[in-house]
Enzyme design. Structure first.
Site, PDB file in Angstrom:
ATOM      1  N   CYS A  87      -2.024   9.564   2.354  1.00  0.00           N
ATOM      2  CA  CYS A  87      -1.729   8.940   1.278  1.00  0.00           C
ATOM      3  C   CYS A  87      -2.486   9.355   0.012  1.00  0.00           C
ATOM      4  O   CYS A  87      -2.322   9.496  -0.801  1.00  0.00           O
ATOM      5  CB  CYS A  87      -1.574   7.262   1.288  1.00  0.00           C
ATOM      6  SG  CYS A  87      -3.306   6.391   1.912  1.00  0.00           S
TER       7      CYS A  87
ATOM      8  N   GLU B  83       0.823  -1.333   0.096  1.00  0.00           N
ATOM      9  CA  GLU B  83      -0.174  -0.216   0.008  1.00  0.00           C
ATOM     10  C   GLU B  83       1.066   1.050  -0.093  1.00  0.00           C
ATOM     11  O   GLU B  83       1.519   1.590   0.919  1.00  0.00           O
ATOM     12  CB  GLU B  83      -0.808  -0.143   1.314  1.00  0.00           C
ATOM     13  CG  GLU B  83      -2.049  -1.281   1.332  1.00  0.00           C
ATOM     14  CD  GLU B  83      -3.072  -1.110   0.433  1.00  0.00           C
ATOM     15  OE1 GLU B  83      -3.333  -0.158  -0.098  1.00  0.00           O
ATOM     16  OE2 GLU B  83      -3.947  -2.250   0.307  1.00  0.00           O
TER      17      GLU B  83
HETATM   18  P1  NAD Z   1       8.461   4.812   4.630  1.00  0.00           P
HETATM   19  O1  NAD Z   1       8.343   4.094   3.384  1.00  0.00           O
HETATM   20  O2  NAD Z   1       9.682   5.471   5.008  1.00  0.00           O
HETATM   21  O3  NAD Z   1       8.271   3.620   5.772  1.00  0.00           O
HETATM   22  C1  NAD Z   1       7.310   2.801   5.931  1.00  0.00           C
HETATM   23  C2  NAD Z   1       7.938   1.777   6.891  1.00  0.00           C
HETATM   24  O4  NAD Z   1       8.844   0.848   6.467  1.00  0.00           O
HETATM   25  C3  NAD Z   1       8.593   2.084   8.350  1.00  0.00           C
HETATM   26  O5  NAD Z   1       7.986   1.287   9.384  1.00  0.00           O
HETATM   27  C4  NAD Z   1       9.868   1.952   7.998  1.00  0.00           C
HETATM   28  O6  NAD Z   1      10.659   1.676   9.155  1.00  0.00           O
HETATM   29  C5  NAD Z   1      10.054   0.737   7.061  1.00  0.00           C
HETATM   30  N1  NAD Z   1      11.054   0.460   6.227  1.00  0.00           N
HETATM   31  C6  NAD Z   1      11.949   1.472   5.959  1.00  0.00           C
HETATM   32  N2  NAD Z   1      12.911   0.918   5.216  1.00  0.00           N
HETATM   33  C7  NAD Z   1      12.662  -0.471   5.071  1.00  0.00           C
HETATM   34  C8  NAD Z   1      13.293  -1.497   4.343  1.00  0.00           C
HETATM   35  N3  NAD Z   1      14.442  -1.401   3.528  1.00  0.00           N
HETATM   36  N4  NAD Z   1      12.642  -2.680   4.494  1.00  0.00           N
HETATM   37  C9  NAD Z   1      11.572  -3.011   5.189  1.00  0.00           C
HETATM   38  N5  NAD Z   1      11.000  -1.968   5.881  1.00  0.00           N
HETATM   39  C10 NAD Z   1      11.477  -0.581   5.970  1.00  0.00           C
HETATM   40  O7  NAD Z   1       7.195   5.557   4.580  1.00  0.00           O
HETATM   41  P2  NAD Z   1       6.681   6.603   5.813  1.00  0.00           P
HETATM   42  O8  NAD Z   1       7.400   7.897   5.657  1.00  0.00           O
HETATM   43  O9  NAD Z   1       6.556   5.873   7.325  1.00  0.00           O
HETATM   44  O10 NAD Z   1       5.402   6.796   5.450  1.00  0.00           O
HETATM   45  C11 NAD Z   1       4.884   7.829   4.443  1.00  0.00           C
HETATM   46  C12 NAD Z   1       4.447   6.996   2.982  1.00  0.00           C
HETATM   47  O11 NAD Z   1       3.520   6.014   3.250  1.00  0.00           O
HETATM   48  C13 NAD Z   1       4.001   8.071   1.934  1.00  0.00           C
HETATM   49  O12 NAD Z   1       4.401   7.675   0.706  1.00  0.00           O
HETATM   50  C14 NAD Z   1       2.308   7.515   1.963  1.00  0.00           C
HETATM   51  O13 NAD Z   1       1.865   8.159   0.792  1.00  0.00           O
HETATM   52  C15 NAD Z   1       2.734   6.219   2.406  1.00  0.00           C
HETATM   53  N6  NAD Z   1       1.312   5.665   2.594  1.00  0.00           N
HETATM   54  C16 NAD Z   1       0.460   4.766   1.902  1.00  0.00           C
HETATM   55  C17 NAD Z   1      -0.786   4.558   2.478  1.00  0.00           C
HETATM   56  C18 NAD Z   1      -1.684   3.587   1.727  1.00  0.00           C
HETATM   57  O14 NAD Z   1      -2.619   2.881   2.235  1.00  0.00           O
HETATM   58  N7  NAD Z   1      -1.386   3.270   0.432  1.00  0.00           N
HETATM   59  C19 NAD Z   1      -1.019   4.775   3.747  1.00  0.00           C
HETATM   60  C20 NAD Z   1      -0.410   5.704   4.369  1.00  0.00           C
HETATM   61  C21 NAD Z   1       0.927   6.209   4.064  1.00  0.00           C
END
Ligand code: NAD
Length: 499
Positions: A275, A241
């Protein structure tokens, strides 16, 4: 729950620091042991009927509601968002999702008889079985609903869960673990239904590589791609997502008052850190000036601040604010006009940006191309609905969109033409709040679906069962090949397929 480096609700109001996320980070050994415990718990949990699982999860829902103020406070401490946003957009939404699955999940996962076609002496059925252990990796912007929503969906389907919450909002993750602890009776073998692994991306990567049976990831496109690459090594399935750049299309015949208020809400709720926020608005020339006037008026009236009595809260952390500032400065350099807002402000100790309406924008600007994830509302004038549709689709993202028109023919063309996972009609964002509607993106916005029947089946193994009904000693397809088989197949082909 076994890993508790931080006390739920103990956040001290600091602006989070992603490079130093918490005093403790889960180690590889802890991840391995957590997976072993989760497998043991799954054998007990997965053997329960759906009704028994739903009864248990109803107790979890009741426990969440019983301490709603504690959960709201933890969310507010971790994110800075307004208490009402935490209450409505997180606690209420996730409770509604749980209630929906309690009532309708059993039917979605029930064994399904299907027709056996030509093979009249066979019975056929489809079963939905638990996958095993699901790894949930969640972001910071809606730290309760996006973590607990995925967690409970996996649990309803009979799995147990390892949750890696965002390092920016670890206390909410731990509060989710504590919530399950309040319901678990250690005697029932269900103490490890949900285990929380605190840490940054490296812990998320360990989780993806750990041998879990599926990864449910919510976060940015870049990290989603990294997760998918990593999961490919073990062919671990992924639900992704990801981000969005959601367009709003306002046509000549739209209800402009309603559309303008929706744009303001869709762009600025949660300080734009959503998002499926409205990130681009395309308005037809005939109503552009009137629409802009209404949006600017409504934005001027917004009360930005911390706590109750405000409409827009602070942004959560400085790195996100820097991205938004960069998009804003880039747009202004390239000729955009700030109609209202535009200033950097500090609210409740968190660096933020005023709710900002941008005009005179063009397709070269970052604010029209990349996910901004902040309180910026760029509005572009277009000639007509056809141009709006072309521009709306000219994006790498495809999460959600909204279309504003009263013309049913135009509406059907737009719904069919928009390249998004969901479309809201004369409304925005609201598709997420309907638990029966599958939620997810196309293009770079993701793979798979949360919510609805589809969301539950994401966490299930589909098993097909074909059963003989008669018990003939020998079957026409078996050996030795009957002499009449060739001729019989030709007759069937002619009768059924017009050969
Ligand atoms: P992010 O991708 O930086 O981090 C998300 C999660 O992934 C965190 O828990 C982080 O620690 C983890 N992570 C980071 N590197 C990783 C790796 N290499 N392997 C596995 N896990 C890893 O995102 P964010 O800044 O926390 O959230 C914002 C983003 O999320 C925005 O782009 C937003 O649009 C998106 N988002 C999407 C939805 C949806 O349902 N489509 C909902 C909310 C947020």
């Amino acid at each position: 729950m076994s890993i508790t480096p931080l006390r739920p609700g103990s956040a001290d109001g600091r602006v989070p620091d992603r490079d130093h996320p918490s005093s403790t980070t889960a180690t590889a050994d802890e991840v391995k042991r957590a997976l072993e415990r989760a497998r043991r718990a799954q054998r007990v949990w997965g053997a329960l009927s759906f009704r028994e699982r739903a009864r248990y999860l109803r107790r979890v829902r009741k426990a969440l509601v019983a301490d709603v103020d504690g959960m709201v406070a933890t969310i507010v401490d971790d994110t800075g968002k307004l208490p009402t946003e935490a209450l409505v957009n997180e606690v209420l939404l996730v409770c509604e999702l749980m209630r929906y699955y309690e009532r309708h999940g059993g039917a979605a996962l029930a064994t399904r008889r299907v027709r056996a076609g030509l093979l009249v002496n066979k019975a056929a059925e489809v079963r939905y079985e638990p996958l095993g252990v699901v790894g949930v990796i969640s972001p910071w912007n809606y730290p309760l609903v996006l973590a607990l929503g995925a967690v409970v969906t996996a649990l309803f389907a009979g799995n147990t869960v390892l949750l890696k919450p965002s390092e920016i909002t670890p206390h909410v993750g731990l509060a989710i673990g504590a919530l399950f602890d309040t319901v678990a009776d250690q005697e029932d073998g269900l103490g490890d239904l949900v285990q929380v692994l605190v840490g940054a991306g490296s812990v998320g990567e360990m989780l993806v590589r750990s041998g879990v049976d599926k990864v449910s990831f919510t976060g940015s496109v870049a990290t989603g791609k990294a997760v998918m690459r990593c999961a490919a090594d073990t062919l671990t399935p992924v639900l992704l997502e990801l981000g969005g750049k959601d367009p709003m299309v306002v046509c000549d015949d739209a209800n402009l008052d309603r559309a303008a208020h929706a744009a303001v809400w869709g762009a600025f709720t949660n300080s734009g850190q959503t998002c499926m926020a409205v990130e681009r608005v395309y308005v037809t020339a005939a109503v552009y000036d009137a629409f802009v006037g209404k949006v600017v008026d409504a934005t001027r009236k917004l009360r930005q601040g911390s706590g109750r009595g405000h409409d827009v809260g602070p942004m959560t952390w400085d790195r996100q604010t820097e991205i938004v500032r960069r998009h804003l400065d880039d747009a202004i350099e390239r000729g955009a006009t700030v109609a209202v807002g535009g200033k950097s402000v500090t609210i409740g100790g968190r660096p933020s940006i005023e709710p900002t309406v941008l005009l005179d924008v063009d397709d070269s600007m970052l604010v029209m191309r990349e996910e901004t994830f902040g309180p910026i509302l760029p509005i572009m004038e277009v000639a007509d609905a056809a141009e709006a549709l072309t521009k709306a689709n000219a994006s790498a993202y495809g999460l959600n969109s909204s279309i504003w028109t009263r013309d049913p023919v135009q509406l059907e063309q737009m719904i069919a033409g928009l390249e998004d996972g969901s479309v809201c009609v004369n409304d925005c964002l609201i598709s997420y709040a309907i638990p029966a509607l599958p939620f997810g993106g196309v293009k770079s916005s993701g793979v798979g679906r949360a919510h609805g029947i589809e969301g539950l089946r994401e966490f299930s193994k589909t098993k097909s069962v074909a059963r003989d009904r008669i018990g003939l000693r020998n079957e026409p397809l078996w050996l030795p090949v009957p002499r009449w088989l060739d001729r019989g197949a030709r007759i069937l082909l002619r009768l059924r397929h017009g050969l």
